[in-house]
Design a protein around this motif. Structure first.
Motif, PDB file in Angstrom:
ATOM      1  N   ASP A 300      -2.256  -3.694  -4.323  1.00 33.85           N
ATOM      2  CA  ASP A 300      -2.023  -2.346  -3.776  1.00 33.85           C
ATOM      3  C   ASP A 300      -2.808  -2.200  -2.471  1.00 33.85           C
ATOM      4  O   ASP A 300      -4.024  -2.435  -2.444  1.00 33.85           O
ATOM      5  CB  ASP A 300      -2.474  -1.280  -4.778  1.00 33.85           C
ATOM      6  CG  ASP A 300      -1.659  -1.330  -6.072  1.00 33.85           C
ATOM      7  OD1 ASP A 300      -0.745  -2.178  -6.158  1.00 33.85           O
ATOM      8  OD2 ASP A 300      -1.949  -0.533  -6.979  1.00 33.85           O
ATOM      9  N   ASP A 302      -4.090   0.049  -0.564  1.00 34.65           N
ATOM     10  CA  ASP A 302      -4.864   1.260  -0.257  1.00 34.65           C
ATOM     11  C   ASP A 302      -5.728   1.061   1.003  1.00 34.65           C
ATOM     12  O   ASP A 302      -6.424   0.052   1.121  1.00 34.65           O
ATOM     13  CB  ASP A 302      -5.807   1.610  -1.422  1.00 34.65           C
ATOM     14  CG  ASP A 302      -5.067   1.745  -2.752  1.00 34.65           C
ATOM     15  OD1 ASP A 302      -3.900   1.337  -2.848  1.00 34.65           O
ATOM     16  OD2 ASP A 302      -5.682   2.248  -3.711  1.00 34.65           O
ATOM     17  N   HIS A 350       4.116   1.567  -2.566  1.00 37.15           N
ATOM     18  CA  HIS A 350       3.016   2.237  -3.259  1.00 37.15           C
ATOM     19  C   HIS A 350       3.164   3.730  -2.961  1.00 37.15           C
ATOM     20  O   HIS A 350       2.705   4.215  -1.934  1.00 37.15           O
ATOM     21  CB  HIS A 350       1.691   1.695  -2.709  1.00 37.15           C
ATOM     22  CG  HIS A 350       0.507   1.864  -3.619  1.00 37.15           C
ATOM     23  ND1 HIS A 350       0.579   1.758  -4.986  1.00 37.15           N
ATOM     24  CD2 HIS A 350      -0.805   2.124  -3.338  1.00 37.15           C
ATOM     25  CE1 HIS A 350      -0.630   1.945  -5.514  1.00 37.15           C
ATOM     26  NE2 HIS A 350      -1.482   2.181  -4.539  1.00 37.15           N
ATOM     27  N   HIS A 386       0.264   5.079  -6.421  1.00 43.19           N
ATOM     28  CA  HIS A 386      -1.157   5.147  -6.088  1.00 43.19           C
ATOM     29  C   HIS A 386      -1.855   5.989  -7.163  1.00 43.19           C
ATOM     30  O   HIS A 386      -1.380   7.058  -7.531  1.00 43.19           O
ATOM     31  CB  HIS A 386      -1.254   5.811  -4.714  1.00 43.19           C
ATOM     32  CG  HIS A 386      -2.598   5.808  -4.081  1.00 43.19           C
ATOM     33  ND1 HIS A 386      -3.451   4.732  -4.088  1.00 43.19           N
ATOM     34  CD2 HIS A 386      -3.233   6.785  -3.364  1.00 43.19           C
ATOM     35  CE1 HIS A 386      -4.555   5.043  -3.417  1.00 43.19           C
ATOM     36  NE2 HIS A 386      -4.453   6.276  -2.970  1.00 43.19           N
ATOM     37  N   TYR A 387      -2.992   5.497  -7.673  1.00 48.20           N
ATOM     38  CA  TYR A 387      -3.735   6.141  -8.783  1.00 48.20           C
ATOM     39  C   TYR A 387      -2.927   6.189 -10.079  1.00 48.20           C
ATOM     40  O   TYR A 387      -3.300   6.911 -11.002  1.00 48.20           O
ATOM     41  CB  TYR A 387      -4.142   7.581  -8.411  1.00 48.20           C
ATOM     42  CG  TYR A 387      -5.445   7.679  -7.669  1.00 48.20           C
ATOM     43  CD1 TYR A 387      -5.535   7.264  -6.344  1.00 48.20           C
ATOM     44  CD2 TYR A 387      -6.592   8.182  -8.278  1.00 48.20           C
ATOM     45  CE1 TYR A 387      -6.736   7.343  -5.644  1.00 48.20           C
ATOM     46  CE2 TYR A 387      -7.792   8.273  -7.590  1.00 48.20           C
ATOM     47  CZ  TYR A 387      -7.864   7.850  -6.282  1.00 48.20           C
ATOM     48  OH  TYR A 387      -9.045   7.933  -5.594  1.00 48.20           O
ATOM     49  N   HIS A 479      -6.736  -5.254  -5.438  1.00 48.56           N
ATOM     50  CA  HIS A 479      -6.593  -4.540  -4.165  1.00 48.56           C
ATOM     51  C   HIS A 479      -7.188  -5.377  -3.030  1.00 48.56           C
ATOM     52  O   HIS A 479      -8.337  -5.832  -3.164  1.00 48.56           O
ATOM     53  CB  HIS A 479      -7.362  -3.212  -4.200  1.00 48.56           C
ATOM     54  CG  HIS A 479      -6.805  -2.192  -5.136  1.00 48.56           C
ATOM     55  ND1 HIS A 479      -7.038  -2.217  -6.501  1.00 48.56           N
ATOM     56  CD2 HIS A 479      -6.035  -1.099  -4.907  1.00 48.56           C
ATOM     57  CE1 HIS A 479      -6.433  -1.171  -7.059  1.00 48.56           C
ATOM     58  NE2 HIS A 479      -5.821  -0.481  -6.108  1.00 48.56           N
TER      59      HIS A 479
HETATM   60 ZN   LIG Z   1      -3.529   2.740  -4.706  1.00 50.40          ZN
END
Ligand SMILES: [Zn+2]
Length: 597
Positions: A300, A302, A350, A386-387, A479
């Motif tokens: 992911d 982020d 994402h 996301h999350y 990540h």
């Molecule tokens: Zn994320």
């Protein structure tokens, strides 16, 4: 070889499935999502035919095994046809239903608590756990801990053999039999009293999310955090469904894939009946090349930091795998995206429904899908939120389908103490809407996030054998934002190596989705007894490379393709002997798959 007479040798399928009608509204029901039985058996890759109850009298004579789901009171002719077929040697596996034939099962319905229960209907088992009594029996051999269930048909034994009993939701008292076996004439009847289909659906999908979940009592999983996410909806039990991670005293994770174990129990029951009757059953295996299990990594993106992306690209190159990059907005610079794609990684999505100005709505999701498609210069076909954000029930799956996303990974663990199979599965599954519609998005859950940061490295050592036991998919998430930490980088490399050593090859989500969807388009026909064995026609609806076709071969024998022992092998699955062949299936070119000897 099997001597089962199959419909004059021309076509009858030995495995017949029949679903009870859903009861009328306001009638109490002891099972749910009957049609999900078809989804479970299709995923298992089995050859079966589904017939309505009224057609059982004509379908049963050619069948060896009948699987029914749900409770009903069949018309007299159907009931007597089932009875005659069982007494003549048929094997009936019933899920949560007695069909007014309780004598065949050696049980009776448990009576209601009072004579005057309002709208009571059939007596339900409520919530509980199936606990094996006979741990050596092939059907329960994979269970080393009680199995959580929701609802079912409550019965009392009147002469059956009890293979497993039901414990109440607190695992204190025994509430009755949960799995029974009974001989009837030359036949055999197995009752899986809990609501297997409803239980699998409830565990895999959880409940609709409208508010925070209840955290774990040991403080390891504070899901009550003001952010709505998938694990707010989990239905497994913090105490009974988690086990301590070996090597990490005090830290518990969901190490038992409870929904997969329910699927497994049903498959084992079918195989047990087939083996006992010496019936050869064909199937198309879960994974390419006949691998027992496979692995998948997602990354992911982020923060979209280019330096971290470079480090992750280098690490994945060193590991020698291709992964699925779930790209968030704003995206990486074009050079990074180009490198990602050139290295063979999947450019996925994402969805961000938590950052400032980005909410949870169909419009916002479709807008982000469009913006990410532009940045990637292709439309992503898989997604993770996301999350692990989630709201509502299954609406989000419909947004994904509308955007052409074929696989989602947003059901998973957001806190360390939720790690593991918190949705009870490491298999791909198609979800079902509350009204029973199957939704056209595969879910592959996310059982952990970055090892070392999110969960101790020992977690992967605990997950790998459990994934292998149920022939699933090991999914690890790392990540790029954490990859510059040397222990995380080492943990990634080490996990990739350990999975390979356990016989798992690594695939992207797009590859897994495409292969599974093609596998589901395999069509069987013409099961026929021959002079020296059994054969069946196999036709592909989409190209399916390196498919493993297998025969349950209880009496031995060799698998052949169009008369040749093409890449044939013998292996053991679910404790049974299978003979198989590896084949590239193509639409328009059916093959004849035989078991000879
Ligand atoms: Zn994320």
């Amino acid at each position: 070889m099997a001597s089962q007479d199959v419909s004059g040798g021309t076509g009858g399928c030995p495995l017949v499935v029949c679903l009870a009608d859903e009861p009328a509204p306001n009638a109490g029901r002891t099972s749910a999502y009957h049609s999900y039985l078809v989804e479970i058996l299709q995923h298992a890759g089995l050859f079966f035919s589904t017939v309505p109850p009224a057609d059982l009298p004509s379908a049963l004579p050619a069948a060896s095994i009948l699987v029914t789901c749900g409770e009903t009171t069949p018309p007299n002719d159907v009931r007597e046809a089932i009875r005659e077929w069982v007494l003549g040697g048929g094997s009936w596996i019933s899920i949560a239903g007695l069909w007014n034939l309780e004598d065949l099962f050696g049980v009776r319905p448990r009576p209601a608590v009072t004579q005057s229960s309002f709208a009571a209907g059939a007596v339900s088992m409520g919530e509980g756990y199936l606990e094996p009594v006979d741990k050596a029996h092939p059907v329960t051999a994979a269970l080393n801990s009680p199995l959580h269930f929701f609802n079912g048909r409550a019965v009392e034994e009147t002469g059956c053999r009890v293979l497993a009993r039901a414990l109440d939701a607190h695992r204190k008292g025994v509430t009755g039999p949960a799995l029974t076996e009974n001989g009837a004439g030359s036949g055999r009847c197995l009752l899986i009293a809990p609501d297997l289909t409803g239980t699998v659906v409830r565990i895999q999908q959880g409940v609709a999310i409208t508010r925070d979940g209840v955290p774990a009592p040991d403080g390891s999983a504070p899901v009550s955090d003001g952010v709505l996410k998938s694990d707010d909806g989990l239905v497994l039990d913090w105490d009974f469904d988690r086990d301590e991670i070996p090597g990490v005293p005090g830290l518990r994770a969901f190490l038992r894939p409870v929904a997969d174990l329910w699927r497994d129990l049903l498959v084992r029951a079918i195989l047990d009946c087939a083996a006992a009757s010496e019936v050869a059953l064909p199937l198309v295996w879960f994974h390419p090349e006949g691998w027992e299990a496979v692995a998948h990594m997602s990354n992911d993106t982020d923060l979209s930091d280019p330096d971290c992306a470079e480090e992750m690209l280098n690490t994945l190159a060193e590991a020698g795998i291709r992964s699925t990059w779930c790209n968030i907005l704003p995206p990486y610079p074009p050079g990074i995206i180009e490198r990602m794609k050139q290295a063979g990684h999947e450019a996925a999505m994402h969805y961000d429904a938590i950052s400032e100005g980005r909410g949870w709505s169909r419009e916002e999701f479709l807008r982000q899908h469009s913006d990410i498609s532009r940045a990637l210069d292709e439309a992503p076909v898989s997604n993770k939120n996301h999350y692990l954000r989630w709201e509502g029930d299954t609406e989000f799956f419909e947004w994904l389908a509308a955007a052409g996303v074929t696989l989602d990974q947003s059901k998973g663990a957001s806190k360390t103490g939720v790690a593991g199979f918190n949705f009870g599965t490491c298999h791909l599954y198609f979800p079902v809407a509350p009204d029973g519609r199957l939704l056209d998005v595969l879910e592959l859950t996310t059982p952990t996030q970055d090892l070392v940061v999110f969960a101790p490295e020992e977690l992967v050592d605990a997950l790998i054998p459990r994934v292998r036991e149920v022939y699933g998919v090991l999914h690890l998430l790392f990540h790029p934002a954490h990859i510059k930490k040397p222990p995380v980088r080492q943990a990634l490399l080490s996990a990739v190596r350990k999975a390979r050593e356990a016989g798992m090859e690594w695939f992207t989500a797009a590859e897994i989705s495409r292969w599974e969807r093609a596998r589901r388009q395999v069509r069987w026909s013409g099961y026929a007894r021959e002079v020296d064995g059994i054969s069946v026609q196999v036709a592909a609806g989409a190209p399916l490379e390196r498919a493993a076709l297998m025969w349950l071969a209880p009496s031995g024998g060799e698998a052949l393709l169009d008369g040749e022992p093409c890449a044939s092998f013998v292996t053991e699955r679910w404790g049974r002997r299978f003979a198989g062949c590896i084949v590239d299936l193509e639409p328009g070119r059916p093959v004849r798959f035989q078991l000879r000897g």
